[in-house]
Write a protein that holds these residues in place. Structure first.
Motif, mmCIF file in Angstrom:
data_model
loop_
_atom_site.group_PDB
_atom_site.id
_atom_site.type_symbol
_atom_site.label_atom_id
_atom_site.label_comp_id
_atom_site.label_asym_id
_atom_site.label_seq_id
_atom_site.Cartn_x
_atom_site.Cartn_y
_atom_site.Cartn_z
ATOM 1 N N VAL A 42 4.510 25.996 8.655
ATOM 2 C CA VAL A 42 3.760 27.252 8.707
ATOM 3 C C VAL A 42 2.836 27.358 7.494
ATOM 4 O O VAL A 42 1.672 27.775 7.614
ATOM 5 C CB VAL A 42 4.719 28.468 8.793
ATOM 6 N N MET A 43 3.344 26.959 6.326
ATOM 7 C CA MET A 43 2.506 26.980 5.127
ATOM 8 C C MET A 43 1.324 26.023 5.291
ATOM 9 O O MET A 43 0.211 26.327 4.854
ATOM 10 C CB MET A 43 3.330 26.598 3.892
ATOM 11 N N ALA A 44 1.550 24.861 5.923
ATOM 12 C CA ALA A 44 0.461 23.906 6.147
ATOM 13 C C ALA A 44 -0.591 24.512 7.075
ATOM 14 O O ALA A 44 -1.787 24.256 6.918
ATOM 15 C CB ALA A 44 1.011 22.609 6.741
ATOM 16 N N PHE A 45 -0.152 25.327 8.041
ATOM 17 C CA PHE A 45 -1.103 25.969 8.956
ATOM 18 C C PHE A 45 -1.925 27.033 8.243
ATOM 19 O O PHE A 45 -3.135 27.120 8.416
ATOM 20 C CB PHE A 45 -0.345 26.581 10.146
ATOM 21 N N VAL A 46 -1.278 27.841 7.401
ATOM 22 C CA VAL A 46 -1.951 28.974 6.768
ATOM 23 C C VAL A 46 -2.805 28.533 5.576
ATOM 24 O O VAL A 46 -3.996 28.865 5.503
ATOM 25 C CB VAL A 46 -0.916 30.043 6.335
ATOM 26 N N ILE A 47 -2.223 27.809 4.647
ATOM 27 C CA ILE A 47 -2.948 27.407 3.438
ATOM 28 C C ILE A 47 -2.807 25.904 3.194
ATOM 29 O O ILE A 47 -2.653 25.439 2.072
ATOM 30 C CB ILE A 47 -2.450 28.196 2.199
ATOM 31 N N GLY A 48 -2.891 25.135 4.270
ATOM 32 C CA GLY A 48 -2.637 23.700 4.205
ATOM 33 C C GLY A 48 -3.602 22.913 3.359
ATOM 34 O O GLY A 48 -3.221 21.941 2.713
ATOM 35 N N THR A 49 -4.870 23.301 3.336
ATOM 36 C CA THR A 49 -5.849 22.507 2.583
ATOM 37 C C THR A 49 -5.578 22.532 1.081
ATOM 38 O O THR A 49 -6.002 21.633 0.367
ATOM 39 C CB THR A 49 -7.275 23.015 2.855
ATOM 40 N N LEU A 50 -4.862 23.552 0.616
ATOM 41 C CA LEU A 50 -4.533 23.622 -0.813
ATOM 42 C C LEU A 50 -3.335 22.736 -1.182
ATOM 43 O O LEU A 50 -3.084 22.487 -2.349
ATOM 44 C CB LEU A 50 -4.239 25.068 -1.217
ATOM 45 N N GLY A 51 -2.584 22.290 -0.181
ATOM 46 C CA GLY A 51 -1.444 21.415 -0.438
ATOM 47 C C GLY A 51 -0.208 22.136 -0.944
ATOM 48 O O GLY A 51 0.729 21.496 -1.446
ATOM 49 N N ILE A 52 -0.163 23.470 -0.805
ATOM 50 C CA ILE A 52 0.986 24.235 -1.307
ATOM 51 C C ILE A 52 2.270 23.811 -0.593
ATOM 52 O O ILE A 52 3.346 23.765 -1.199
ATOM 53 C CB ILE A 52 0.741 25.756 -1.137
ATOM 54 N N HIS A 53 2.161 23.475 0.704
ATOM 55 C CA HIS A 53 3.349 23.042 1.447
ATOM 56 C C HIS A 53 3.925 21.756 0.858
ATOM 57 O O HIS A 53 5.124 21.536 0.907
ATOM 58 C CB HIS A 53 3.017 22.866 2.932
ATOM 59 N N ARG A 54 3.087 20.916 0.277
ATOM 60 C CA ARG A 54 3.565 19.691 -0.363
ATOM 61 C C ARG A 54 4.355 20.009 -1.628
ATOM 62 O O ARG A 54 5.391 19.403 -1.890
ATOM 63 C CB ARG A 54 2.376 18.788 -0.704
#
Length: 156
Positions: free
Chosen positions: A86-98
């Motif tokens: 879900v984090m990758a969908f919402v703010i994925g380009t920032l890499g926060i899910h990583r």
């Protein structure tokens, strides 16, 4: 006398045996009277001469009862991969899910890439792939754990 091998230098073949009498005895490669190599912890029978162990033989071991081997410990991560998707969908380009999953190296790369337009072109598909593949990683991990338990239960 009986004892246990405490250490062996694989280059020279010299080693140390702790005897039943509490003394330590040195041995050389030529004192080892058996094919194979001495190993640390091996129970041995030897002749004691001063501080030397001569004619060192390994003691035959009696195999113990066979036990079921527990499956290899799978790497555990207390982070939910569905939340990361879900984090990758919402703010994925920032890499926060990583960062959330503990993959800080690739998280830093995605964060730095998201600063530029060209980087966004690279990190946007990367985040989309992560969003799709993270739940699949969960399914694969469950399948792997179940198959490992099945092997243990079968006794193979």
């Amino acid at each position: 006398m009986r004892g246990q091998v405490l250490g062996v230098d694989p280059r020279t073949g010299e080693g140390l045996v702790a005897g039943q009498d509490g003394q330590r005895y040195r041995f050389a490669r030529e004192d080892w009277a058996h094919r194979g190599e001495p190993a640390i912890g091996l129970e041995v029978d030897f002749e004691a001469a001063n501080d030397r162990a001569l004619s060192v033989f390994p003691m035959p071991t009696v195999p113990g009862p066979r036990r079921a081997v527990p499956p290899e410990a799978l790497p555990t991560n207390d982070r939910n991969k569905y939340v990361a998707a879900v984090m990758a969908f919402v703010i994925g380009t920032l890499g926060i899910h990583r960062f959330y999953l503990g993959r800080t190296g690739s998280g830093i790369i995605m964060l730095v890439l998201s600063i530029t337009v060209i980087g966004l072109i690279i990190s946007a598909p990367w985040a989309l792939i992560d969003m799709i593949s993270l739940p699949d990683d969960v399914r694969r991990g469950i399948r792997r754990a179940l198959s490992a338990q099945a092997v243990v239960l079968r006794g193979s």
